[in-house]
Design a protein around this motif. Structure first.
Motif, PDB file in Angstrom:
ATOM      1  N   PHE A  32     -31.002 -70.286 -64.651  1.00 25.02           N
ATOM      2  CA  PHE A  32     -30.437 -71.094 -65.734  1.00 25.02           C
ATOM      3  C   PHE A  32     -31.235 -70.845 -67.013  1.00 25.02           C
ATOM      4  CE2 PHE A  32     -30.290 -74.806 -68.456  1.00 25.02           C
ATOM      5  CZ  PHE A  32     -28.922 -74.998 -68.590  1.00 25.02           C
ATOM      6  N   SER A  43     -24.539 -73.710 -72.238  1.00 27.52           N
ATOM      7  CA  SER A  43     -25.068 -74.448 -71.090  1.00 27.52           C
ATOM      8  C   SER A  43     -24.127 -74.449 -69.890  1.00 27.52           C
ATOM      9  CB  SER A  43     -25.450 -75.872 -71.488  1.00 27.52           C
ATOM     10  OG  SER A  43     -24.316 -76.590 -71.932  1.00 27.52           O
ATOM     11  N   TYR A  47     -24.996 -72.748 -66.374  1.00 23.50           N
ATOM     12  CA  TYR A  47     -24.953 -73.541 -65.144  1.00 23.50           C
ATOM     13  C   TYR A  47     -24.231 -72.756 -64.045  1.00 23.50           C
ATOM     14  CZ  TYR A  47     -23.752 -77.120 -61.784  1.00 23.50           C
ATOM     15  OH  TYR A  47     -23.613 -77.825 -60.616  1.00 23.50           O
ATOM     16  N   PHE A  96     -22.173 -80.545 -61.649  1.00 19.73           N
ATOM     17  CA  PHE A  96     -21.668 -80.331 -62.998  1.00 19.73           C
ATOM     18  C   PHE A  96     -21.317 -81.652 -63.679  1.00 19.73           C
ATOM     19  CE2 PHE A  96     -18.549 -79.253 -66.250  1.00 19.73           C
ATOM     20  CZ  PHE A  96     -19.261 -78.305 -66.960  1.00 19.73           C
ATOM     21  N   PHE A  99     -24.584 -83.144 -64.694  1.00 24.64           N
ATOM     22  CA  PHE A  99     -25.090 -82.337 -65.809  1.00 24.64           C
ATOM     23  C   PHE A  99     -24.314 -82.640 -67.095  1.00 24.64           C
ATOM     24  CE2 PHE A  99     -25.076 -78.371 -68.300  1.00 24.64           C
ATOM     25  CZ  PHE A  99     -26.432 -78.134 -68.418  1.00 24.64           C
ATOM     26  N   ASN A 114     -30.448 -80.387 -65.740  1.00 25.98           N
ATOM     27  CA  ASN A 114     -30.244 -79.379 -64.702  1.00 25.98           C
ATOM     28  C   ASN A 114     -31.132 -79.692 -63.499  1.00 25.98           C
ATOM     29  OD1 ASN A 114     -29.088 -76.927 -63.639  1.00 25.98           O
ATOM     30  ND2 ASN A 114     -31.084 -76.006 -64.000  1.00 25.98           N
TER      31      ASN A 114
END
Length: 139
Positions: A32, A43, A47, A96, A99, A114
């Motif tokens: 990442f 981002s 991810y 996700f 995140f 993360n």
């Protein structure tokens, strides 16, 4: 000493998963960071990049050293990989969402969120791997 041996044997899957889960998390964090900080990929794409390399590493280590897979014929391995990917896709969605919540809604640091989502994903992955993907077949 016998008590320690019994506990180690009883919790071997969890202990090995913790070790390899930690290594998987490091793979995720490093990939990442490389994608986000060095390659300047956004981002969300970073991810997904990190998730891909994490699941490759996780499948190989989980299959071999953590759960000692007994799938050796082609169709069994394909089925195992499919279940693994399906479980990982479900936990990736969970990760996700966590995140996205932290980075896009709360406007906080992507690196920290993360790491936070990784904790939830690793626990969910252990449960799914132990009870579904690498479940020992009754003979």
């Amino acid at each position: 000493m016998d008590r320690i041996k019994i506990l180690l044997k009883q919790y071997q899957d969890a202990i090995l998963y913790t070790i390899f889960g930690g290594l998987t998390m490091m793979v995720n964090i490093i990939t990442f960071w490389l994608a986000f900080q060095i390659l300047h990929i956004n981002s969300s794409a970073s991810y997904l990049f990190a998730w891909f390399w994490s699941i490759v590493f996780a499948y190989l280590t989980n299959r071999t050293w953590v759960f000692h897979s007994t799938a050796y014929d082609f169709m069994s391995i394909v089925h195992e990989i499919f279940q693994f990917l399906l479980a990982r896709a479900a936990t990736a969605l969970l990760g996700f969402v966590i995140f996205y919540f932290g980075v896009n809604l709360l406007k906080q640091d992507a690196q920290i969120w993360n790491m936070i989502q990784n904790v939830f994903v690793i626990i969910s992955n252990f449960v799914l791997s132990k009870w579904i993907v690498f479940k020992k077949k009754a003979r």
